[in-house]
Motif scaffolding. Sequence first.
Motif, short mmCIF file in Angstrom:
data_model
loop_
_atom_site.label_atom_id
_atom_site.label_comp_id
_atom_site.label_asym_id
_atom_site.label_seq_id
_atom_site.Cartn_x
_atom_site.Cartn_y
_atom_site.Cartn_z
N ARG B 123 -72.11 61.10 68.06
CA ARG B 123 -73.26 60.59 68.79
C ARG B 123 -72.74 59.78 69.96
NH1 ARG B 123 -75.25 57.93 64.76
NH2 ARG B 123 -75.18 56.05 66.04
N SER B 130 -67.50 52.35 64.05
CA SER B 130 -68.01 53.18 62.96
C SER B 130 -67.24 54.48 62.84
CB SER B 130 -69.48 53.47 63.18
OG SER B 130 -69.60 54.38 64.24
N LEU B 131 -66.17 54.64 63.61
CA LEU B 131 -65.37 55.85 63.48
C LEU B 131 -64.33 55.67 62.38
CD1 LEU B 131 -64.72 56.88 67.18
CD2 LEU B 131 -66.53 57.58 65.62
N ALA B 133 -60.55 56.12 60.63
CA ALA B 133 -59.21 55.83 61.15
C ALA B 133 -58.70 56.97 62.01
CB ALA B 133 -58.27 55.56 59.99
N GLN B 135 -60.38 59.40 63.44
CA GLN B 135 -61.17 59.62 64.66
C GLN B 135 -60.74 58.62 65.73
OE1 GLN B 135 -64.89 59.22 62.58
NE2 GLN B 135 -65.39 61.39 62.89
N GLY C 12 -74.56 55.28 58.43
CA GLY C 12 -75.43 55.38 59.59
C GLY C 12 -76.36 56.55 59.40
N ASP C 13 -76.33 57.52 60.32
CA ASP C 13 -77.25 58.66 60.19
C ASP C 13 -76.51 59.89 59.68
OD1 ASP C 13 -75.65 59.19 62.23
OD2 ASP C 13 -77.20 59.27 63.78
N ARG C 14 -75.31 59.70 59.13
CA ARG C 14 -74.57 60.87 58.63
C ARG C 14 -74.61 60.92 57.11
NH1 ARG C 14 -69.02 62.53 60.89
NH2 ARG C 14 -69.51 63.85 59.10
N LEU C 16 -72.81 61.83 54.35
CA LEU C 16 -71.40 62.19 54.14
C LEU C 16 -71.19 62.96 52.84
CD1 LEU C 16 -69.42 59.05 55.25
CD2 LEU C 16 -69.42 61.31 56.28
N ASN C 36 -60.29 64.61 58.79
CA ASN C 36 -60.68 63.30 59.33
C ASN C 36 -62.19 63.15 59.35
OD1 ASN C 36 -57.98 63.44 61.61
ND2 ASN C 36 -58.19 62.09 59.87
N GLY C 37 -62.61 61.98 59.00
CA GLY C 37 -64.02 61.64 59.18
C GLY C 37 -64.96 62.31 58.22
N THR C 38 -64.46 62.78 57.10
CA THR C 38 -65.34 63.47 56.15
C THR C 38 -65.69 62.57 54.97
OG1 THR C 38 -63.32 64.41 55.29
CG2 THR C 38 -64.67 65.81 56.70
N LYS C 40 -63.39 60.19 53.06
CA LYS C 40 -62.42 59.72 52.05
C LYS C 40 -62.53 58.22 51.86
CE LYS C 40 -58.94 61.40 54.28
NZ LYS C 40 -59.76 62.02 55.34
N THR C 41 -62.32 57.50 52.96
CA THR C 41 -62.38 56.05 52.87
C THR C 41 -63.72 55.60 52.31
OG1 THR C 41 -60.89 55.84 54.75
CG2 THR C 41 -62.23 53.92 54.20
N HIS C 81 -56.92 50.80 54.32
CA HIS C 81 -56.17 50.98 55.56
C HIS C 81 -55.46 49.69 55.93
CE1 HIS C 81 -57.20 55.03 56.66
NE2 HIS C 81 -58.50 54.81 56.56
N HIS C 188 -53.17 62.99 53.87
CA HIS C 188 -53.23 64.16 54.73
C HIS C 188 -52.13 65.15 54.40
CE1 HIS C 188 -56.55 62.65 56.93
NE2 HIS C 188 -55.92 61.55 57.24
N1 ATP Z 1 -72.61 53.47 61.27
C1 ATP Z 1 -72.29 54.78 61.32
N2 ATP Z 1 -73.04 55.64 62.02
C2 ATP Z 1 -72.73 56.95 62.06
N3 ATP Z 1 -71.66 57.49 61.48
C3 ATP Z 1 -70.86 56.66 60.79
C4 ATP Z 1 -71.11 55.28 60.67
N4 ATP Z 1 -70.15 54.73 59.93
C5 ATP Z 1 -69.31 55.74 59.60
N5 ATP Z 1 -69.74 56.88 60.11
C6 ATP Z 1 -69.11 58.19 59.96
O1 ATP Z 1 -68.80 58.37 58.62
C7 ATP Z 1 -67.52 58.87 58.51
C8 ATP Z 1 -66.70 57.81 57.77
O2 ATP Z 1 -65.56 58.44 57.48
P1 ATP Z 1 -64.40 57.80 56.65
O3 ATP Z 1 -63.82 56.62 57.31
O4 ATP Z 1 -64.81 57.72 55.22
O5 ATP Z 1 -63.52 59.07 56.90
P2 ATP Z 1 -62.13 59.36 56.31
O6 ATP Z 1 -62.26 60.56 55.47
O7 ATP Z 1 -61.55 58.11 55.75
O8 ATP Z 1 -61.43 59.73 57.67
P3 ATP Z 1 -59.91 59.45 57.99
O9 ATP Z 1 -59.15 60.57 57.34
O10 ATP Z 1 -59.87 59.53 59.49
O11 ATP Z 1 -59.60 58.10 57.43
C9 ATP Z 1 -66.97 59.11 59.90
O12 ATP Z 1 -67.21 60.44 60.29
C10 ATP Z 1 -67.82 58.21 60.75
O13 ATP Z 1 -68.04 58.77 62.03
#
Ligand code: ATP
Lengths: 247, 208, 208, 228, 228
Positions: B123, B130-131, B133, B135, C12-14, C16, C36-38, C40-41, C81, C188
Motif C-alpha cells: 500500500r 509495518s514492513l 525485516a 521487506q 493492519g489490513d492484511r 496474514l 519475506n513478509g508472509t 513468520k515473525t 530480530h 531462509h
Molecule cells: N500495520 C500494518 N499494515 C499493513 N500490513 C502490515 C502491517 N503490519 C505488518 N504488515 C504486513 O504483515 C506482514 C508482517 O510480516 P512478518 O514480519 O511477520 O513477515 P516475516 O515472515 O517475518 O518476513 P521476514 O522474512 O521479512 O521477516 C508484512 O507483509 C507486513 O507488510
Amino acid sequence: MSWAWFHRFGSPPYFYRVAGILVPWFAWPAAILIFVGLTWGLVIAPPDRLQSDAYRIIFVHVPNSWLSLMSYSAMAIAAAVGLIWRIKVGHAVAAAIAPAGATFTAVSLLTGMLWGQPMWGTYWAWDPRIVFELIMLFFFLGYIALRNAIDDVSRADRSSAVLAIVGAVNVPIVHYSVIWWNSLHQAPSVLRVNGPSMPLAMLAPLLVSFLGFTCYFFAVMLVRARAEVLRRERGGDWIREAVAGST
Amino acid sequence: MLELSDLHLWRGDRHLLRGLNLTLAPGQVLQLLWPNGTGKTSLLRTIAGFMHPEAGQVRWKGQDITAGRDAFHLDLAYLGHEPALKADLSAAENLRFATGMRNGASIPQIHDALLQVGLSGLRSDQPVRSLSAGQQRRVALARVFLWDANLWLLDEPAANLDASGQQILCDLLDRHLGGGGMALIAAHQALAVDSSLCRLWRSPAEQP
Amino acid sequence: MLELSDLHLWRGDRHLLRGLNLTLAPGQVLQLLWPNGTGKTSLLRTIAGFMHPEAGQVRWKGQDITAGRDAFHLDLAYLGHEPALKADLSAAENLRFATGMRNGASIPQIHDALLQVGLSGLRSDQPVRSLSAGQQRRVALARVFLWDANLWLLDEPAANLDASGQQILCDLLDRHLGGGGMALIAAHQALAVDSSLCRLWRSPAEQP
Amino acid sequence: MTLRRSATQAAGAVMRRDLLLAFRRPGDWLQPLAFFLIVTLLFPLALDPELGRLRQLAPAALWVALMLASMLALDFLFREDAQDGTLEQFALSGQPFAALLLAKTATHWILTGLPLAMVAPLAAVSLGAPASSIPMVLVTLLLGSVSLSLIGAIGAGLTLGVRRGGALLSLLVLPLAIPTLVFGARATQLAIMGESAEGPLYLLAALVVLGLTLAPLAAAAAVRISLE
Amino acid sequence: MTLRRSATQAAGAVMRRDLLLAFRRPGDWLQPLAFFLIVTLLFPLALDPELGRLRQLAPAALWVALMLASMLALDFLFREDAQDGTLEQFALSGQPFAALLLAKTATHWILTGLPLAMVAPLAAVSLGAPASSIPMVLVTLLLGSVSLSLIGAIGAGLTLGVRRGGALLSLLVLPLAIPTLVFGARATQLAIMGESAEGPLYLLAALVVLGLTLAPLAAAAAVRISLE
Ligand SMILES: Nc1ncnc2c1ncn2[C@@H]1O[C@H](COP(=O)(O)OP(=O)(O)OP(=O)(O)O)[C@@H](O)[C@H]1O
Ligand code: HEM
Ligand SMILES: Nc1ncnc2c1ncn2[C@@H]1O[C@H](COP(=O)(O)OP(=O)(O)OP(=O)(O)O)[C@@H](O)[C@H]1O
Ligand SMILES: [Mg+2]
Ligand SMILES: [Mg+2]
C-alpha cells in the motif's frame, strides 16, 4: 619558521621522554614557591588597612582564579591541536589538564565565597563573574563527564575536544565580566594597563605563590599526560622500552 | 578504481587489520566471507570514511579519500547493518528523500525500483515500520541502486532476504558490474554473481 | 506439546494467517521457510502472546496460553530480530541478569555457555556495544539455551552468523531436541538439524 | 537450575541490572542533578537578583525544576529497554510484569529522585531559604519526587504504546503531576516561611500511596500494549 | 539522473523530509508546546497568585520554561536519525554535512522554537504582563529560541556518541545557553516594564549571529566523530 619541533613534540615517545625529564623541574619549585609565597603572604605580609587579615585569602584566591582561566585556555588549545592535526598528545594533555583545572576553579569559587562573607556580607552573590566562573566549572565537569561516557578512547578524545573548544568562549567572558557588568567583584587590580594598583609588599608574595601554583599545575599536568599517552599507545613497542627504562 | 594499501586498523585494544592490501577494478566484486568479528564491518566503515586507520591509506581513483571526501562519497553507496529508513515514512517517500539528497529520482523511477525489488504490492501509504525485516532490506537495496553510485559497499545485504530476494540482489549486482561498477560485499554465504568478475576472500589472514 | 488450531491473524489490513493448524510434539523442530513478509515473525510473536489472533487459539500442554500465561512463558524461550542485550553491559553480565530473572545461572555455567557459542576469547569487561553483529547473535543464543526452556521460538537465529556459528546453532538445537525440547524456527536457509526430527514448511499456503 | 525464581528475586535482578548500568554511565543519574542545579541557578540569573524576591520565588523554582528534571529523566525510563527488546524478555519472563516495572521505577527514583531531593535544600538555601527550613523542604521534596517518578512511569509506558502520541508524556503526566506540584510547593513555601506544613504534607503522602497502588498496574498495561 | 544535487537542494530535501515526519507525528512538536504552556501555567499554581509579584516573575518563568521546553525537544534532534543510520547516509551524501545539519536544526526550530515563541506572549499575559509589551516580548523570544536551537544542536551532536545522551545533553547545553537566558530575560523584563530593551536585544542578536556561524560546524564535527 619550521614546524619540525611541533611535530616532534607531538610524537608520543618524544613527549613521554621529555615530559618525564621536565616533571622534577616543576615539582620542586612548586613545593618551595608555594611554601614561601603562602607563609610570606599569610604571615609576614602587612595586614590591609581596610580589611585587616581577611584579605590574606587573596594569596590563595587570585592564583587559583588566574590558573583556572589559564588551564581552561590551555585545555582548549591542546584539544584543538589534537583535533585539527590529529596529534594524540594534544588530547592526552587536554585530558590531563581537566581535573587540575576543575580543582583550580572549585578552589577559586570556594575561596571567593569565603572572602565574600567578610567583604560583601554574603557567601553567594549572583554576580556575573561568579556565575561565569561557576559555568566554567560546569564546562570542566561536562568535559570530564563526556570523556567518561564514551568508552572508545579516540572518540572520547575528539568529542570532548569539540566541547572544550566551544567552551572557550566562556573564558573572556569571565575575565571581562567585571568590566562589562557593574559587578560586586574586584576590577582588575594587578593585570592592568597602567601597572598594578597594589602595594609591592602584597604584590610580591602574591606573584611568588602564583608562580608556585603554576609550577604545581605543570608538574601535575605532565605526570597525568604521560599516563594518558601510555593509555593511547596500545602495544606501541617503544612503550616497553620506555617503561623498562623508567623502572 | 579502489586501492587499499597497507591498512592497519584498531578497534579498542584489538588490532583487527594488519597491513591489508587490496585493489578493486571496474567491473569487479569482492566478497568478504571472513568469520564473525574479524573486521568486515569495520573495514567497510573505514573505506566509507567513518573510521580512521592507524596506518595505511584508502585511495579512490588514485586520490586519498580524506583529500577529496565529498567527491568520493558521491561515487559511493553504503548499506550497513542498519536499513537507514524512516519508520514513519512509506517506502516510496523514503526513497524520494534518499535520492533527493544526491541525484533527484523521479516518481516513476522510484516505483520502478520498488517493482524490481519485488515490493510493488505495498500500500502506498504503508509506513516502513509495518514492513517485515526482509521487506525493509529490499527497500534499502532499492535505494542503493537508485543512487547509481560507482562503488557499492554492502554489509550482509542478503540478511533477512528469502530465496527470491537473494536472486534479485544477484541480478542487481550483475547489472551494476556489467555497467563498470564495483562492489565490496561482506557476507556469510557467497552470492552467486557471475564468477569471472567475482573474487571470494575467506579470511583476513590470506590475501585476496 | 504445542497446538495451533485454525489460527487467523491480521496485520493492519492484511489477512496474514488463514486458518493455520499445527502441532509440535516433544523432540520435534519445525522450520518456517516462508517468503519475506508472509508472517513468520507475526506467527512467532502470536505464539509468544505479544499479538492476539482474530480467531483460533494457541494451546500449550492442552491449555490455552491466555489462561496460564506465566506458566507458559516459563517454558518459553523467544529470540526475536532484536538481540535484547544491554549495549553497555558485558556479555557475561547480560547473561547473568537474563537468567537471574528466571532461573539463576552460576558464573561457571555462564562462562561455559559463552565458551559453547565460541565467545570465550572476549575481554570480560568488553561491552556488548563493541561486539560485532554475529558476536551479539551468539550471546543471544547463549541466553536462549541457558534458560533451558522447553519450547524455543527463534526468529532467523542464523542471521549474521558465519559457518561455524551456524554449526554451533545446529548442535545446540540437536541437544535441545534430544532432551525432548521443541523448536519453531523462522529462517531462509534450512538449518541442518537431524532430519528425522525436523520438518520444513515452505509456504503458509500448504500445510506443514 | 530450572528452579523458578521468585518475583522478588526477579525484581531484585532487575534493580541490580539497572544500578550496574547507571554505575557504568554515571552521566545518566548525574545529569538530572546537574540539570536541577543549573535550573535553580537560572532563575536568579533571569531575575535581577534581590534576595527577598528570590525567597518568595524559591518554592516555585524548586518544584518546577524538580519536576522538569525528573520528567527529563523519565523519558528514558522504558524507551531504551523497549528498543533493544529487553521489555519483550521481561514480558516473557513468567514473572509479574508490574513488579518488574515497579522495580525499574524504584531504581529510577533511587538514581534521580533521591539525589534530587538531597541537593534541593542546598539550592533552596542559595535561593535565600533559611537553613532552619531544610528538613521540612527535604521531606516535601522526597515525597514529591516519589510520586513524580510513579506518575512518570505511567506516562513513559503510554508514550511507548502510542507510536504517534509523543505529546502524551507531557499532556498526560504534567496534568497528573499538578496536584503533587501544588501541594508540594505549598508545603515548601510554608516550610520556608517557617510555618507548619502538615496539611499539604499529608496530601502529598496520600498521593504517593495512590501512585504506588495504581501506577505499576497502569504502566504494565500500557507497556504490554506497546509490545504488540 | 546522475546530475549532482546542489547543497541547497539537498538541504531542502532534508527540511521537507523532517517537516513531513513531523506532520506524521504531531506529537513531536506539540509536546514541547504543551510542555511550555503547562510549565508557565504551573508558576501561578506553585505560587499563590498575586499579579504584582507574578509580573516580576514573568520573564524568569517564560525564559526558563522556553529553555527547558526546547531542551526537551532537542534530545530528539539527531538521536533518531543516528539510531536508524540516516545520519550515516547524510555523511555519505557528498553534500556539506554542516549544511544538512543546519537544515535539520532550522526545521527543528520551525517546529519547536517558532511555535514556542508564538504562544509565549500569551503565557506572558497570563502571567500579568501588559498587552502593550507583547511585540517586544515576541521579538526577544524569537531571537532567544533561535540561539537556543543552535546551541542545542552542538549539545545534541556531542551526546550522540553516548547511549541515552539526553543524560549529558543538558549538562553540556545549559552552561552555553545561560548568556542567552540572561540577556533574553533582561530584555523581556524591560519590555514588560515598558522600558527600552535595545541593549540586551543587540546582545541577543549578536549571540544568534555567533551561533549561526559556529554551531553548524561544531555540530557537524561532533556528529561525524560519533559516527565512528
Ligand atoms: N500495520 C500494518 N499494515 C499493513 N500490513 C502490515 C502491517 N503490519 C505488518 N504488515 C504486513 O504483515 C506482514 C508482517 O510480516 P512478518 O514480519 O511477520 O513477515 P516475516 O515472515 O517475518 O518476513 P521476514 O522474512 O521479512 O521477516 C508484512 O507483509 C507486513 O507488510
Ligand atoms: C565566589 C566568589 C568569587 C569568584 C568566583 C571569583 C573569581 C575570580 C576570578 C575568576 C578571578 C580571575 C579574574 C581574571 O584574572 O580575569 C578573580 C580575581 C580576583 N578576585 Fe575574585 N572571585 C570571587 C570573590 C572574590 C572576592 C570576595 C574578592 C575580594 C573582594 C575577590 C578578589 C579578587 C581579586 C583582588 C582578584 C584579582 C583581580 C585582578 O587583578 O585580575 N574575589 N576572582
Ligand atoms: N571498543 C572495542 N574494544 C575491543 N574490541 C572491539 C571494540 N570495538 C570492536 N571490537 C572488536 O572488533 C571487531 C569488530 O568486528 P566487526 O564488527 O568489523 O566484525 P564483522 O566482521 O563485521 O563481524 P560480523 O560478521 O559479526 O558482522 C569485533 O571482534 C569486536 O569485538
Ligand atoms: Mg558486521
Ligand atoms: Mg521476520
